[in-house]
Write an enzyme that holds these catalytic residues in place. Structure first.
Site, PDB file in Angstrom:
ATOM      1  N   HIS A 174       0.740  -1.024  -0.044  1.00 24.95           N
ATOM      2  CA  HIS A 174       0.158  -0.020   0.096  1.00 24.95           C
ATOM      3  C   HIS A 174       0.941   1.254  -0.228  1.00 24.95           C
ATOM      4  O   HIS A 174       0.449   2.348  -0.410  1.00 24.95           O
ATOM      5  CB  HIS A 174      -0.872  -0.054   1.254  1.00 24.95           C
ATOM      6  CG  HIS A 174      -2.221   0.526   1.120  1.00 24.95           C
ATOM      7  ND1 HIS A 174      -2.391   1.641   0.132  1.00 24.95           N
ATOM      8  CD2 HIS A 174      -3.475   0.553   1.502  1.00 24.95           C
ATOM      9  CE1 HIS A 174      -3.535   2.105   0.306  1.00 24.95           C
ATOM     10  NE2 HIS A 174      -4.399   1.532   1.010  1.00 24.95           N
ATOM     11  N   ASP A 387      -7.210  -9.295 -18.851  1.00 24.66           N
ATOM     12  CA  ASP A 387      -7.008 -10.425 -19.925  1.00 24.66           C
ATOM     13  C   ASP A 387      -5.526 -10.448 -20.174  1.00 24.66           C
ATOM     14  O   ASP A 387      -4.968  -9.557 -20.817  1.00 24.66           O
ATOM     15  CB  ASP A 387      -7.814 -10.100 -21.116  1.00 24.66           C
ATOM     16  CG  ASP A 387      -7.669 -10.990 -22.242  1.00 24.66           C
ATOM     17  OD1 ASP A 387      -6.882 -12.033 -22.154  1.00 24.66           O
ATOM     18  OD2 ASP A 387      -8.128 -10.738 -23.305  1.00 24.66           O
TER      19      ASP A 387
END
Length: 444
Positions: A174, A387
């Site tokens: 983070h 994808d």
């Protein structure tokens, strides 16, 4: 008989992990970029891993295909790290900068002794027995990154299932960036994998990295922030609000607006679901507290890239978030139309107020006197567009939350609603799931 079935199912999820690889950038980081300074707002974020996982069906059927998939992912990750070069470095113990030393990202390949379908319906929790924790490398789900041990800022596990399906689990520190950075990172990786050797097609996905602290006036290496790192004591559930039920909720709120003579705002799905969940959370907490409504506040993390003048691109690396804080003390203040109005007013003030530190100070003060319910949304982010070259994932999700009383909203895989990951203590969760308003519109 049932007990035997449960034990059998658990035994299916035995993991065989191959040797861990360290994936280094395909080209070295230039000498003038070796130190990546973290802004104050980066250092204000919990120093933990953000975990997401992507499931793909019927990808491989032979050991050669599995090897091809693994090599493709490793090679494209290596290319990607040469552009996201801070992600291949190591956080220094002072916590104020990343040493861009090209030490690389951790990549684990695992073979799971079950079919993909056996884990798709599991809760988005970290527990090995009930959730998805075994599909990640150790200590990769909201765990603190250990700067002293020179831990990798990126952890990846490629999981092969017996049916030929795979799951790619990714965790990013983070301190490098927020959810926007995280999904930009994965989008670029997927694009490199899908368009190997055709980089012109993904130029729009390349990261924007600014090396200097912004602004310099807050460059104080002595400032530190400490977040709790508790063992998990909360329960994590997934709740789905289908679009048809959100439409019913919207109609119900609009009827109340008409009866009260109020102007009908054009409610969004996100606003309505956020307001409904918060109302149910506060009610659940009151039930746990003998019916007494305690002082609470709704804390929303808001992406401020488009609010900055001039606006920053979505691919700008870092933690560019501010806090929309909505305090409540009574049941009447949790009426949905009132909450939505206050959420909108809060966002308007964020656009007008450039002082992020002031909003952070307000949130800090609220934490001392009120119970915080943090509701974040990653709706409209490309969660289901990752994808890598074999189609979109059949399922994708953030796994678990950093603490209790945290909620993450995201689109459903089919686009027919909003999915909420909710983490609450046991009694609060029981009361929350029994709430009649939640039961009317949510499914779990």
């Amino acid at each position: 008989m049932m007990r035997g079935l449960i034990l059998f199912r658990r035994q299916l999820h035995v993991i065989s992990r191959s040797e861990t690889s360290i994936i280094k950038p395909s080209s070295p980081t230039p000498g003038n970029l070796k130190q990546y300074n973290l802004s104050l707002h980066d250092r204000m974020m919990p120093n933990s891993y953000i975990p997401a996982i992507f499931f793909f069906a019927n990808i491989t059927s032979s050991s050669d295909q599995k090897s091809t998939i693994a090599n493709l992912l490793k090679n494209s990750l290596s290319e990607m790290l040469s552009k996201y070069y801070p992600c291949a470095g190591r956080l220094r113990s002072c916590g104020s900068y990343v040493d861009c030393n090209d030490e690389g990202a951790q990549f684990v390949e695992a073979h799971i002794d079950c079919k993909l379908s056996h884990v798709l319906e599991r809760a988005p929790a970290k527990e090995h027995e009930e959730g998805l924790g075994h599909l990640f490398p150790p200590k990769a789900i909201w765990d603190k990154l250990n700067a002293e041990e020179q831990s990798s800022l990126v952890l990846v596990q490629l999981n092969h299932f017996t049916c030929g399906g795979i799951a790619i689990a990714v965790s990013l520190s983070h301190c490098i960036g927020d959810a926007i950075t995280f999904f930009s990172f994965i989008s670029y990786w997927a694009g490199l994998s899908r368009h190997s050797g055709e980089h012109q097609k993904i130029l729009h996905l390349r990261p924007h990295i600014v090396h200097e602290l912004q602004p310099r006036s807050i460059d104080n290496h002595n400032i530190t922030f400490d977040y709790p790192d508790p063992e998990k004591y909360w329960i994590t559930k997934e709740i789905v609000f289908q679009n048809c039920n959100i439409a019913k909720l919207k109609a119900s709120v609009e009827i109340k607006d008409k009866l009260q003579g109020l102007k009908e705002p054009d409610y969004t799905r996100n606003e309505l679901v956020t307001a409904l969940i918060y109302r149910c959370l506060v009610s659940a907490a009151a039930t746990s507290n003998s019916g007494e409504y305690a002082k609470s506040f709704l804390c929303q993390m808001v992406n401020i890239r488009p609010m900055i003048d001039p606006p920053l691109p979505q691919t700008r690396v870092g933690n560019f978030i501010d806090y929309n804080n909505i305090p409540t003390s009574t049941e009447s203040e949790t009426e949905l139309n009132l909450l939505v109005e206050r959420i909108r007013n809060g966002r308007k003030q964020l656009r007008e107020n450039k002082n992020v530190d002031e909003n952070t100070a307000i949130a800090t003060e609220f934490r001392r006197s009120r119970r915080i319910f943090a509701i974040s949304s990653i709706c409209n982010l490309p969660l289901y567009e990752m994808d890598f070259g074999w189609g979109r994932p059949v399922k994708a999700t953030i796994v678990d939350t950093l603490l209790a009383d945290c909620i993450i909203l995201m689109d459903t895989s089919s686009g027919d609603g909003i999915k909420a990951i909710v983490s609450l203590e046991e009694q609060d969760m029981k009361n929350f799931l029994d709430n009649k308003d939640l039961l009317a519109y949510g499914k779990f």
